[in-house]
Scaffold this motif. Structure first.
Motif, short mmCIF file in Angstrom:
data_model
loop_
_atom_site.label_atom_id
_atom_site.label_comp_id
_atom_site.label_asym_id
_atom_site.label_seq_id
_atom_site.Cartn_x
_atom_site.Cartn_y
_atom_site.Cartn_z
N SER A 4 -10.04 3.77 13.17
CA SER A 4 -10.85 4.56 12.26
C SER A 4 -10.02 5.57 11.48
O SER A 4 -8.82 5.71 11.69
N SER A 5 -10.71 6.30 10.62
CA SER A 5 -10.08 7.41 9.93
C SER A 5 -10.46 8.73 10.59
O SER A 5 -10.24 9.81 10.05
N HIS A 6 -11.03 8.63 11.76
CA HIS A 6 -11.54 9.82 12.45
C HIS A 6 -10.39 10.69 12.96
O HIS A 6 -9.43 10.18 13.55
N SER A 7 -10.53 12.00 12.76
CA SER A 7 -9.47 12.89 13.26
C SER A 7 -9.44 12.83 14.79
O SER A 7 -10.48 12.78 15.45
N GLY A 8 -8.30 12.83 15.32
CA GLY A 8 -8.17 12.70 16.78
C GLY A 8 -7.98 11.26 17.20
O GLY A 8 -7.63 10.98 18.35
N HIS A 9 -8.24 10.36 16.30
CA HIS A 9 -7.98 8.94 16.57
C HIS A 9 -7.16 8.44 15.38
O HIS A 9 -6.40 9.17 14.79
N GLY A 10 -7.35 7.19 15.03
CA GLY A 10 -6.74 6.70 13.80
C GLY A 10 -5.42 5.99 14.01
O GLY A 10 -5.21 5.35 15.07
N THR A 11 -4.56 6.15 13.03
CA THR A 11 -3.35 5.32 12.92
C THR A 11 -2.60 5.13 14.24
O THR A 11 -2.22 6.09 14.90
N GLY A 12 -2.45 3.87 14.57
CA GLY A 12 -1.64 3.53 15.74
C GLY A 12 -2.36 3.63 17.07
O GLY A 12 -1.77 3.35 18.11
N THR A 13 -3.63 4.01 17.05
CA THR A 13 -4.32 4.18 18.33
C THR A 13 -5.39 3.11 18.57
O THR A 13 -6.09 3.17 19.58
N GLY A 14 -5.52 2.17 17.63
CA GLY A 14 -6.60 1.20 17.76
C GLY A 14 -6.10 -0.17 18.16
O GLY A 14 -5.12 -0.31 18.89
N ALA A 15 -6.81 -1.17 17.65
CA ALA A 15 -6.49 -2.55 18.00
C ALA A 15 -5.63 -3.18 16.91
O ALA A 15 -5.73 -2.83 15.74
N GLY A 16 -4.80 -4.12 17.33
CA GLY A 16 -4.13 -4.95 16.36
C GLY A 16 -5.15 -5.91 15.74
O GLY A 16 -6.05 -6.39 16.44
N VAL A 17 -5.04 -6.11 14.46
CA VAL A 17 -5.98 -7.00 13.77
C VAL A 17 -5.22 -8.22 13.27
O VAL A 17 -4.25 -8.08 12.53
N ILE A 18 -5.67 -9.38 13.69
CA ILE A 18 -5.07 -10.62 13.20
C ILE A 18 -6.05 -11.27 12.23
O ILE A 18 -7.22 -11.49 12.57
N LEU A 19 -5.57 -11.55 11.06
CA LEU A 19 -6.36 -12.27 10.07
C LEU A 19 -5.75 -13.67 9.96
O LEU A 19 -4.76 -13.86 9.25
N PRO A 20 -6.28 -14.62 10.66
CA PRO A 20 -5.65 -15.94 10.70
C PRO A 20 -5.43 -16.57 9.32
O PRO A 20 -4.43 -17.25 9.11
N LYS A 21 -6.35 -16.32 8.41
CA LYS A 21 -6.18 -16.92 7.08
C LYS A 21 -4.94 -16.33 6.40
O LYS A 21 -4.24 -17.03 5.67
N ARG A 22 -4.74 -15.06 6.63
CA ARG A 22 -3.58 -14.42 6.01
C ARG A 22 -2.29 -15.00 6.60
O ARG A 22 -1.33 -15.26 5.90
N LEU A 23 -2.34 -15.19 7.92
CA LEU A 23 -1.18 -15.80 8.57
C LEU A 23 -0.93 -17.20 8.02
O LEU A 23 0.20 -17.58 7.73
#
Lengths: 405, 405
Positions: free
Chosen positions: B177-196
């Motif tokens: 999220s963009s929520h303060s206290g969370h955010g960049t680097g603290t979430g899940a890795g996202v795989i977009l198979p189509k992009r791959l």
């Protein structure tokens, strides 16, 4: 900030087409008093008034008559649902008179985001019920007839055809396989001659549309619209980087002349209708089955025809459609089994949409699998959920829908 | 715009046309009717006894949670309707859900989504447990902390332990999220198979992969995948323990983007065994093209893919006996009776049918062959996961479902 009444003047409508401008000008005093959500929706109809079908014009006129007939207290009460919707300052400030369609998209987003969409829906339902009660639609000239034909190119499969429709009418499993589609075209032409009302009789075709009547009948076919489809697909491709919403907005603002539908021999109302089918109907650009279903839906919804004949033809495969969208298609490949399923559902939806019109209890509906011996007929004279094993042709089935055996 | 698709137009038409059907019933009454229909169907179809019906009971399994708890969440992006699933005509489409998941799990028959019915924003609402209100088509992070952030931060889990496999480019930012206290680097890795896949395809080899690269079904236009660098591609290949060439080659044998997603999920489960895995299937949304047959095919495929994922869970030692699987559509689709929509094709009306869906939960300690009729919300999933794993999703608005715990 709630949706308040608005100050308007004649110059605000300078950009409207002539008939729409005249209508707005005549009703300026009334329009002043309407809350913004309803006003923009009305203006969205008025700005397109010049290209509306008679049934649509009648509906707009009836709304305005209803609203003009209310005294101030009644008007305030009738508008209270719309007036209580909360608007954002940004929305209030955004352009709306000149482009009410775009404004209504923004309003839609706002209502969803602020959880007011149900309140809007309730207000709209109450309003529509009130004006239809106060200024009802005129009685129709004859019972409506709608026919959905599944083209003989499709082959029977294990799929239980007419599964949903059989419960609504009488199923005929032994239809003469020599029954001729031309019989149905002649039926449409005959009704058009007997009830000569503009845009009250329609033929829709998922193939080349060869032989469709044009005299007093609104005919639309997928094949002849191929250049228009391709032009719109190019528009979509050109705008793909902008995202689905931007593409949709761009498509919605497509002028028929920009995609080759202009000229002295072109019916401007029908041309605009065709463009809207192809720009507003998802999938209509690439699948003929979707095109026929959506065109029938829109014709019924907008023109409220007395007669509608819609014939489904095979659609291309998903892979072939992908190729067409990417501009890499060679010869299209067809999905006959899938087309049968789509056409069956399309027939069912055509019946549902016919049922939404006035005179539904008297309406007649026929779904026929051309060349394959199956049909379902729905009429006040035919029992629901029954099967009739008589060997009959489609002309006989139509006769039975209109007079007792 | 939020949600898009001219929803206000549809609401307006909804009001302006057919006012029959269930209109006299309140939304709650309709939702209850939907729930009871599902329950009656399930009782008949799967033999669930009345004793298996739950209407709120005390927690049974919390004390017996297996060590190394894992969860796999599968959402059906695009939504399904009861007509094609938990109704007599639909049972042929979901044999695995009906015959394997329902008897061995608990089904919630009335999961209500009160948010915006666009796939990205609705999925974001599912992962945050808060009805997000951002533009469905915008490339933005959720405003509220995601389940992945709660999970990793509170349980001090590494980045490799939470993953999202998502269907389209628009979902690229759903992992945190963009929520303060969370955010960049603290979430899940996202795989977009189509992009791959787009990055892994041999040069000039689009042909043969078209059907896997459609970005979304809201727009029929092919959208080029956002860029993936060679370095990123090879990192991902290393992660999944599959060569780029093998990945591209295997993809060519698959029928749909969801098959590609599940293929990637299987690789991820075998190689990294993440404890929190979220897979958003999306083939069903082909319904937007108006092709009923393709929509049905996609439901059948999703049903099969869920079974395949469960087989992986049972086969892999890291998952067997300690994994809870959640399956739920992000929302429903419009009913045939809602005149503002076009039946299965869209989810525009916001009617009760498009908001009311179901959820199946299967795993160790989850009561088998059980039906929960009471209304729950789609935002209840995150706190339920929180209770399962032992974290507190403090910004979440939903409530943990005691029937699962």
């Amino acid at each position: 900030m709630t949706a308040s009444a608005t100050v308007l003047n004649v110059d605000d409508f300078r950009g409207y087409p002539p008939a729409g401008r005249a209508l707005a000008t005549e009703n300026l005093v009334l329009l002043h008093q309407l809350p913004r959500p309803l006003l923009t929706l009305l203006l969205r109809e008025i700005i397109a008034y010049d290209w509306k079908f008679p049934a649509e014009r009648d509906e707009i006129d009836r709304q305005l008559r209803y609203l003009r007939g209310l005294n101030p207290g009644e008007l305030a009460a009738a508008m209270s649902g719309f007036a209580s919707l909360k608007m954002s300052p940004d929305l209030e400030q955004s352009e709306w008179i000149g482009n009410p369609a775009r404004f209504s998209e923004r309003l839609s987003a706002h209502l969803w985001a602020t959880h007011q969409i149900d309140a809007f829906s309730n207000a709209a339902e109450s309003y529509v019920a009130a004006f239809n009660t106060a200024v009802p639609e005129k009685p129709i000239a004859a019972p409506r007839l709608a026919i959905a034909v599944i083209g003989n190119e499709m082959s029977p499969t294990a799929y239980p055809l007419f599964r949903k429709l059989r419960a609504k009418g009488t199923y005929f499993p032994n239809v003469d396989r020599e029954s001729d589609y031309k019989t149905l075209l002649a039926t449409v032409a005959d009704r058009a001659a007997r009830y000569p009302i503009p845009y009250a009789h329609w033929c829709i075709h998922g193939g080349d549309g060869a032989g469709l009547p044009t005299k007093s009948v609104a005919s639309v076919a997928y094949g002849p619209l191929t250049p228009v489809r391709r032009a719109l697909i190019r528009t979509m491709q050109d705008g793909s980087a902008l995202g689905p919403e931007a593409v949709r907005t761009r498509l919605a603002e497509t002028d028929p002349a920009a995609v080759g539908l202009a000229g002295p021999d072109v019916d401007a109302v029908l041309a605009r209708f065709s463009v809207r089918v192809l720009t507003e109907g998802a999938g209509t650009q690439i699948y003929s089955t979707t095109f026929v279903q959506w065109t029938a839906r829109e014709a019924l919804r907008r023109a409220r025809p007395l007669t509608l004949l819609a014939k489904f033809a095979p659609r291309q495969t998903e892979e072939s459609a992908d190729e067409e969208l990417q501009g890499s298609q060679g010869k299209p490949a067809f999905d006959l089994a899938g087309s049968l399923v789509d056409a069956d559902m399309g027939a069912y939806y055509t019946w549902i949409n016919q049922q939404r019109l006035s005179g539904a209890d008297e309406s007649i509906f026929l779904a026929w699998f051309e060349g394959h011996g199956e049909a379902v007929a729905i009429s006040p004279l035919l029992a629901a959920g029954k099967e009739c094993k008589d060997k009959v042709d489609v002309a006989e089935i139509l006769r039975r829908t209109q007079s007792a055996t | 715009m939020l949600g898009g698709e001219g929803k206000i137009t549809q609401r307006w038409e909804n009001s302006a046309r057919n006012l029959g059907g269930l209109r006299s019933a309140s939304p709650r009454e309709v939702a209850n009717a939907i729930s009871w229909s599902r329950r009656d169907f399930l009782r008949a179809a799967s033999g669930i006894a009345a004793g298996g019906l739950l209407s709120g009971f005390s927690p049974l399994r919390a004390a017996n949670l297996p060590k190394g708890q894992k969860a796999v969440v599968v959402t059906f992006g695009g939504g399904t309707r009861d007509e094609e699933t938990f109704m007599p005509d639909g049972r042929e489409n979901i044999p695995h859900l009906l015959n394997e998941f329902i008897p061995q799990g608990t089904i919630f028959t009335q999961v209500v989504n009160r948010g915006i019915l666009g796939h990205y924003v609705a999925t974001a609402s599912l992962v945050t447990g808060v009805y997000e209100t951002f533009n469905n088509f915008a490339a933005v992070t959720p405003d509220n902390p995601t389940v992945f952030e709660y999970y990793r931060k509170q349980l001090r889990r590494p980045a490799s332990d939470a993953w999202v496999i998502a269907p389209s480019n628009g979902f690229g930012l759903i992992g945190e999220s963009s929520h303060s206290g969370h955010g960049t680097g603290t979430g899940a890795g996202v795989i977009l198979p189509k992009r791959l896949l787009a990055a892994a395809m041999p040069a000039n080899a689009v042909g043969g992969y078209d059907h896997l690269l459609r970005d979304n079904y809201e727009s029929p236009v092919y959208a080029p995948a956002m860029g993936v660098s060679d370095e990123q591609l090879h990192q991902m290949a290393e992660l999944l323990k599959v060569s780029v060439a093998d990945f591209a080659s295997h993809a060519r044998s698959l029928r749909s983007p969801d098959e590609l997603s599940v293929y990637v999920a299987k690789q991820l489960m075998e190689q990294l065994a993440p404890s929190l895995l979220w897979i958003t299937l999306h083939d069903i949304d082909v319904a937007h093209a108006g092709t009923y047959s393709l929509y049905i095919d996609a439901i059948q495929r999703s049903d099969r893919l869920c079974a395949e994922l469960w087989q992986v869970i049972e086969k892999e030692p890291e998952y067997a006996g300690k994994t809870t699987m959640f399956i739920l559509p992000d929302f429903g689709r419009d009913s045939d009776t809602s005149s503002g929509g076009n039946g299965f094709q869209h989810h525009r009306t916001g009617d009760v049918y498009s908001r009311t869906t179901w959820m199946i939960v299967r795993g160790p300690g989850v009561r088998e062959n059980a039906i929960v009729d009471r209304p729950v919300e789609s935002t209840d999933l995150v706190p339920t996961l929180g209770s399962l794993f032992g974290f507190s999703p403090d910004a979440c608005r939903g409530k943990a479902l005691p029937e699962v715990l």
